[in-house]
Design a protein around this motif. Structure first.
Motif, short mmCIF file in Angstrom:
data_model
loop_
_atom_site.label_atom_id
_atom_site.label_comp_id
_atom_site.label_asym_id
_atom_site.label_seq_id
_atom_site.Cartn_x
_atom_site.Cartn_y
_atom_site.Cartn_z
N ARG A 236 0.83 -1.22 0.00
CA ARG A 236 0.00 0.00 0.00
C ARG A 236 0.86 1.26 0.00
N GLU A 237 1.92 1.25 0.79
CA GLU A 237 2.78 2.44 0.87
C GLU A 237 3.55 2.68 -0.42
N VAL A 238 4.06 1.61 -1.02
CA VAL A 238 4.78 1.79 -2.28
C VAL A 238 3.82 2.22 -3.39
N ALA A 239 2.60 1.68 -3.41
CA ALA A 239 1.61 2.11 -4.40
C ALA A 239 1.27 3.58 -4.23
N ARG A 240 1.20 4.05 -2.98
CA ARG A 240 0.95 5.47 -2.74
C ARG A 240 2.11 6.32 -3.23
N SER A 241 3.33 5.84 -3.02
CA SER A 241 4.50 6.58 -3.49
C SER A 241 4.52 6.66 -5.02
N LEU A 242 4.17 5.55 -5.66
CA LEU A 242 4.09 5.53 -7.11
C LEU A 242 3.00 6.48 -7.60
N SER A 243 1.87 6.50 -6.92
CA SER A 243 0.78 7.41 -7.28
C SER A 243 1.24 8.86 -7.19
N ARG A 244 1.95 9.20 -6.13
CA ARG A 244 2.46 10.57 -5.98
C ARG A 244 3.46 10.88 -7.09
N ASP A 245 4.24 9.88 -7.48
CA ASP A 245 5.19 10.06 -8.58
C ASP A 245 4.46 10.37 -9.89
N LEU A 246 3.25 9.85 -10.02
CA LEU A 246 2.42 10.11 -11.20
C LEU A 246 1.63 11.41 -11.07
N GLY A 247 1.79 12.10 -9.94
CA GLY A 247 1.12 13.37 -9.74
C GLY A 247 -0.24 13.28 -9.08
N ALA A 248 -0.58 12.13 -8.50
CA ALA A 248 -1.89 11.96 -7.89
C ALA A 248 -2.03 12.84 -6.65
N PRO A 249 -3.21 13.42 -6.43
CA PRO A 249 -3.45 14.17 -5.21
C PRO A 249 -3.45 13.22 -4.02
#
Length: 258
Positions: A236-249
């Motif tokens: 979950r934490e790595v997926a959130r980091s990847l999402s932030r890398d993609l610019g996700a709010p």
């Protein structure tokens, strides 16, 4: 829709499912058109490297040109490009293989596969197509799709790959609701006997789910009481980091749940 293009794609899809090759007559019967038309399509596809003909049998199979196109798709896919580093990090943290996937129709396409650390023999699964309801990746993504799309998936065909695969819409609804609460999905031998999966959704700059990232490995390792929660948190934490890398709010998951 351009009929010739549609027919050419139909030919390629039939060859993708054929074992091992198909002839002109067989393809004509499968796609419901005249043999001369199929022959003309095959000759054009062969000239472009999309199919090749076995000179002994005269039958056709998929050609190397498709590999070039497939690699170009993967190389230009933003999720895959940005996921490589994060997937490697997760594999190192957990000692398990990591898959990154996206939805294609009713299946999950694996666009990146980070091998588990160690020297054991492993099979690269990049390019594999998995029924969405049989894997953690599929459930992680489906849980955060718009409600109309989720309803469409649940109302359609739900494939069974193993005896543990879930094809009951009510059970899947309960699982998807749980995924939206916890932020991760599980599969317990639903795709491959002996293996389990733990996956989380990935969001883009618009806040929409664009794929998933997850662990795949022996069920006794991933879903053991001593490891399940730790692995789920890491995913979950790595997926959130990847999402932030993609610019996700930061509220992407919450926004999708509302």
């Amino acid at each position: 829709m351009v009929q010739a293009v549609h027919r050419a794609m139909h030919v390629l899809r039939e060859l993708a499912t054929a074992t091992p090759r198909l002839g002109v007559t067989e393809l004509a019967d499968r796609i419901g058109v005249a043999k001369p038309t199929v022959h003309a399509l095959l000759r054009t596809l062969e000239a472009e490297g999309m199919v090749v003909q076995d000179r002994e049998t005269g039958k056709y199979q998929l050609g190397p040109g498709l590999v070039v196109l497939g690699n170009a798709y993967l190389d230009s896919h933003e999720l895959r490009t940005r996921a490589v580093t994060w997937a490697d990090l997760l594999a190192t943290q957990t000692g398990a293989a990591v898959w990154v996937g996206v939805f294609t129709d009713r299946h999950i396409l694996v666009v990146h596969h980070a091998f588990r650390p160690g020297g054991s023999v492993q099979v690269l699964e990049t390019g594999a197509s998995l029924p969405w309801n049989t894997c953690a990746l599929g459930k992680a993504i489906a849980a955060f799709l718009p409600s109309e799309r989720r309803a469409e998936l649940l109302a359609g065909e739900l494939l069974r790959v193993t005896g543990a695969s879930i094809d009951d819409p009510a059970r899947l609804v309960a699982q998807l609701d749980r995924v939206r609460e916890t932020g991760y999905a599980l599969d317990d031998q639903e795709l491959t006997l002996g293996d389990a999966g733990i996956a989380a959704p990935v969001f883009d700059r618009s806040g929409e789910v664009v794929g998933g990232l997850g662990l795949v490995g022996p069920v006794e390792r991933l879903l053991a009481d001593s490891a399940r929660q730790e692995c789920a948190i890491a995913v979950r934490e790595v997926a959130r980091s990847l999402s932030r890398d993609l610019g996700a709010p930061r509220d992407a998951g919450l926004r999708a749940s509302s």
